[in-house]
Write a protein that holds these residues in place. Structure first.
Motif, short mmCIF file in Angstrom:
data_model
loop_
_atom_site.label_atom_id
_atom_site.label_comp_id
_atom_site.label_asym_id
_atom_site.label_seq_id
_atom_site.Cartn_x
_atom_site.Cartn_y
_atom_site.Cartn_z
N GLY A 437 69.95 -10.51 1.97
CA GLY A 437 68.83 -9.54 1.72
C GLY A 437 67.54 -9.51 2.47
N ARG A 438 67.22 -10.61 2.93
CA ARG A 438 65.99 -10.76 3.78
C ARG A 438 66.25 -10.12 5.29
N VAL A 439 67.44 -10.22 5.66
CA VAL A 439 67.66 -9.84 7.25
C VAL A 439 67.00 -8.52 7.59
N PRO A 440 66.79 -7.39 6.97
CA PRO A 440 66.03 -6.55 7.61
C PRO A 440 64.80 -6.71 7.93
N ALA A 441 64.14 -7.36 7.02
CA ALA A 441 62.78 -7.74 7.15
C ALA A 441 62.55 -8.54 8.34
N TRP A 442 63.29 -9.64 8.34
CA TRP A 442 63.26 -10.62 9.38
C TRP A 442 63.49 -9.78 10.75
N THR A 443 64.47 -8.83 10.81
CA THR A 443 64.78 -8.15 12.01
C THR A 443 63.64 -7.45 12.49
N VAL A 444 63.05 -6.79 11.73
CA VAL A 444 61.68 -6.08 12.04
C VAL A 444 60.71 -6.88 12.64
N ALA A 445 60.51 -8.16 11.96
CA ALA A 445 59.31 -8.87 12.36
C ALA A 445 59.86 -9.62 13.74
N ARG A 446 61.00 -9.87 13.85
CA ARG A 446 61.37 -10.35 15.30
C ARG A 446 61.14 -9.59 16.25
N ALA A 447 61.58 -8.12 16.06
CA ALA A 447 61.28 -7.25 17.08
C ALA A 447 59.60 -7.12 17.48
N GLU A 448 58.89 -7.35 16.32
CA GLU A 448 57.42 -7.02 16.70
C GLU A 448 57.03 -8.37 17.36
N VAL A 449 57.68 -9.41 17.19
CA VAL A 449 57.03 -10.72 17.96
C VAL A 449 57.56 -10.40 19.41
N ARG A 450 58.64 -10.12 19.52
CA ARG A 450 59.06 -9.75 20.97
C ARG A 450 58.54 -8.81 21.64
N THR A 451 57.89 -7.81 21.01
CA THR A 451 56.95 -6.77 21.73
C THR A 451 55.66 -7.35 22.25
N ALA A 452 55.15 -8.17 21.16
CA ALA A 452 53.77 -8.80 21.49
C ALA A 452 54.04 -9.95 22.71
N ILE A 453 55.01 -10.38 22.61
CA ILE A 453 55.18 -11.38 23.78
C ILE A 453 55.26 -10.62 25.36
N GLU A 454 56.08 -9.79 25.36
CA GLU A 454 56.53 -8.92 26.37
C GLU A 454 55.27 -8.13 26.92
N GLU A 455 54.51 -7.45 25.93
CA GLU A 455 53.39 -6.81 26.42
C GLU A 455 52.05 -7.32 26.56
N HIS A 456 51.71 -8.73 25.92
CA HIS A 456 50.51 -9.20 25.84
C HIS A 456 50.87 -10.69 26.71
N GLY A 457 51.96 -11.06 26.50
CA GLY A 457 52.34 -12.40 27.08
C GLY A 457 52.62 -12.66 28.61
N TRP A 458 52.82 -11.71 29.16
CA TRP A 458 53.25 -11.31 30.45
C TRP A 458 51.78 -10.95 31.13
N SER A 459 51.68 -11.82 32.13
CA SER A 459 50.25 -11.68 33.01
C SER A 459 50.81 -11.19 34.50
N ARG A 460 50.32 -9.80 34.47
CA ARG A 460 50.70 -9.16 36.01
C ARG A 460 49.77 -9.89 37.05
N ARG A 461 48.65 -10.42 36.66
CA ARG A 461 47.88 -11.27 37.92
C ARG A 461 48.66 -12.58 38.14
N ALA A 462 49.09 -13.32 37.20
CA ALA A 462 49.91 -14.27 37.39
C ALA A 462 51.21 -14.23 37.78
N GLY A 463 51.70 -13.28 37.72
CA GLY A 463 53.29 -12.93 37.89
C GLY A 463 53.97 -13.82 37.06
N SER A 464 53.70 -13.96 35.86
CA SER A 464 54.31 -15.11 34.79
C SER A 464 54.08 -14.71 33.57
N TYR A 465 54.84 -15.17 32.84
CA TYR A 465 54.51 -15.30 31.30
C TYR A 465 53.38 -16.48 31.26
#
Length: 603
Positions: A437-465
């Motif tokens: 019963g908790r999997v849907p909420a966990w799945t949404v949160a997992r996707a949100e964390v991924r988005t935050a890392i991919e959009e804001h944890g990647w540095s174009r200047r550094a060319g790296s996470y």
């Protein structure tokens, strides 16, 4: 002030307490009956804080090694007149059919001296200084030894030679070829039974200890692959750092060995970190045996799931080896510290910190040990579900992350990553946890964390996470992105991050630093981190750069001392070992990197 190199020491363990023995035969650190007990000898941290040496009089050369697949140390002293061997052990024996080592002889350090050539005169000096050197007890003669009473117990030294002195006892003996004598030092708590040990008692305890380690290694150490001897030794070190009564593994058996000589980055590591859980279980499954892995996971899950402070945080950063939660930090002002590095600390205030990464590390450990999860009771399963819930609820918050920085909290990428791991592993464990019963909420949160890392944890200047969301600074913990499976090893960003860490965080000796230097709340510098160098080797192997992985691995492995032990860090210029010693995570890094390289070579 103590200035003996950290690399001069070798570890002894009975899987409850520990000793460090220097190359010249001096026991300079002894904590009994537990790793975190007040020291009985602490010359490691101050020349006046207690020691026990046995060594030749005059000039000698030294060669030493562990005896076969054991943690029993043999030191050979060669002089112009002859050669002697000193064999040192904290007495231990087999439990549970030999699969788990434990203490069958209580709290005894045995030292057996044998002359193998010519004739050698030896000096013995015994200077106990309990309670981290704060106590200077008076020694009382006993038939066949010395009695040393102090507040929380007593020490009984069994000696074949007469030793004289009130607070420091000294004596000499001469051995000719073929002669052999034994010494035993027993810690006896108040109300415990003490006695002088005979030569037969001492030889018997040494024999049982050797047999126990050999039997354990034969039953449990099955790894076959690259750097097999180093992996097996690291497995024995992890066993030696295990507190047998609970299964907890200490980060190191020492306190306050500095990250930089003369600096303030001096911490007590004689506790068990949740952060290490998944790293440790992977290494134990390769280099030791399922028994140790199961004991560690069971202890960690039971300890962490016990009801703690009502602060809404279901998990603490670290615990005492008996499950203790309150580990308040104190300074010992009477000790000068190794190399003049002050303060000397006992306890570790990191237990108060907020580190969001620990949710993922414990759930990753549960995933690795998922066969055990289905056997947890409803409370245990509920606790693991609460970790995923906490990751979903708190991943947007700043914290102090894996390096336990003492500056302001930040939005560290590693913390976000491990929240993603917590949710990912909880989803994979949903059936075992009865958590559909908790999997849907966990799945949404997992996707949100991924988005935050991919959009804001990647540095174009550094060319790296990067180290933190929106930052351009590099951090070696970004290597865990491919290691945890967040990104595939052939992902361009994964490859770019591995390359950036190798180029910008690797120092002059080819070893990796934790992060680019910024204000982290503490003064001074630090060395290169052995574990981070093995992380780089591991990540290179995953990305298919096997020859480069082997090169990085070999450089890191070369940092071990003459008996194969690693500290936490290495001075990037002089190459000397720094930090608490031996360091579990360094040995864990070696095991996991060797395994990854072996798999890459076989692919």
């Amino acid at each position: 002030m103590q200035e003996r190199p950290i690399a001069d020491y070798a570890l002894l363990s009975d899987c409850q307490g520990a000793a460090l023995v220097a190359r010249d035969g001096s026991v300079d650190w002894l904590c009994l009956p537990r790793f975190d007990a007040p020291s009985l000898f602490a010359r490691l941290l101050d020349r006046s804080a207690g020691h026990w040496w046995i060594r030749p009089v005059g000039v000698f050369t030294v060669r030493r090694a562990y005896v076969g697949p054991t943690m029993v140390l043999r030191t050979e002293f060669r002089t112009d007149s002859g050669t002697v061997e000193v064999t040192d052990a904290l007495a231990a024996g087999p439990n549970e059919g030999g699969r788990v080592l434990g203490r069958v002889v209580p709290n005894v350090l045995v030292r057996v001296v044998e002359c193998t050539r010519g004739s050698v005169r030896l000096a013995v000096e015994f200077a106990p200084r309990p309670d981290y050197g704060a106590v200077r007890p008076l020694l009382a003669p006993a038939d066949g030894g010395l009695l040393c009473p102090f507040g929380s117990g007593s020490l009984m030294l069994s000696s074949p030679v007469r030793l004289e002195g009130r607070a420091t006892a000294r004596g000499q003996l001469r051995l000719d070829a073929g002669e052999r004598v034994g010494f035993a030092l027993q810690y006896v708590p108040v109300g415990g039974r003490r006695r002088v040990w005979s030569q037969e008692d001492i030889e018997g305890a040494l024999g049982v200890t050797l047999d126990a380690w050999r039997s354990w290694a034969a039953l449990n150490q099955r790894y076959e692959g690259p750097w097999q001897d180093a992996v097996h030794l690291s497995g024995r070190v992890l066993q030696a750092l295990t507190y047998a009564p609970t299964g907890a593994i200490v980060a190191a058996p020492t306190t306050s060995l500095p990250e930089a000589v003369g600096g303030e980055r001096n911490w007590d590591y004689r506790f068990s970190w949740v952060r290490d859980a998944s790293f440790t279980l992977r290494a134990l499954s390769v280099a030791a045996c399922p028994g140790e892995a199961e004991a560690f996971f069971t202890w960690m899950a039971r300890t962490a799931s016990a009801e703690g402070p009502a602060d809404g945080n279901p998990l603490q950063v670290l615990y005492g080896v008996g499950g203790e939660r309150e580990l308040t930090e104190h300074t010992l002002g009477h000790l000068s510290g190794w190399g003049g590095s002050r303060p000397v600390r006992i306890g570790n205030d990191a237990w108060r910190q907020r580190q969001l990464d620990i949710y993922g590390e414990l759930l990753d450990a549960a995933y690795l040990f998922r066969g055990r999860v289905s056997r947890l009771d409803s409370h245990g399963r509920g606790f693991l579900m609460s970790l995923a819930d906490a990751a979903a609820a708190h991943w947007r918050e700043p914290d102090h992350s894996i390096w336990e920085v003492r500056g302001r909290p930040q939005h560290f990428v590693y913390s976000k990553l491990m929240c993603w791991v917590a949710l990912d592993r909880a989803i994979a464990l949903a059936d075992e946890l009865d958590a559909g019963g908790r999997v849907p909420a966990w799945t949404v949160a997992r996707a949100e964390v991924r988005t935050a890392i991919e959009e804001h944890g990647w540095s174009r200047r550094a060319g790296s996470y990067s180290q933190a969301l929106g930052s351009d600074l590099l951090d070696a913990s970004a290597l865990m992105l491919p290691i945890t499976g967040f990104v595939l090893p052939d992902d361009p960003r994964a490859r770019a991050t591995v390359a950036a860490v190798r180029e910008r965080l690797t120092g002059p000796r080819g070893l990796v630093h934790r992060y680019e230097r910024v204000d982290d709340g503490l003064a001074g510098e630090e060395g290169a981190f052995v574990m981070c160098s093995f992380w780089l080797a591991h990540a290179l192997a995953l990305t298919g750069e096997v020859s480069q992985a082997r090169e990085v691995f070999e450089r890191a492995a070369a940092c071990a001392n003459d008996v194969g032990l690693f500290s936490e860090e290495v001075d990037p210029v002089g190459g000397q070992l720094l930090g608490n010693f031996p360091q579990a995570l360094s040995h864990i890094g070696l095991v996991n990197a060797a395994w990854a390289i072996g798999r890459a070579q076989a692919a």
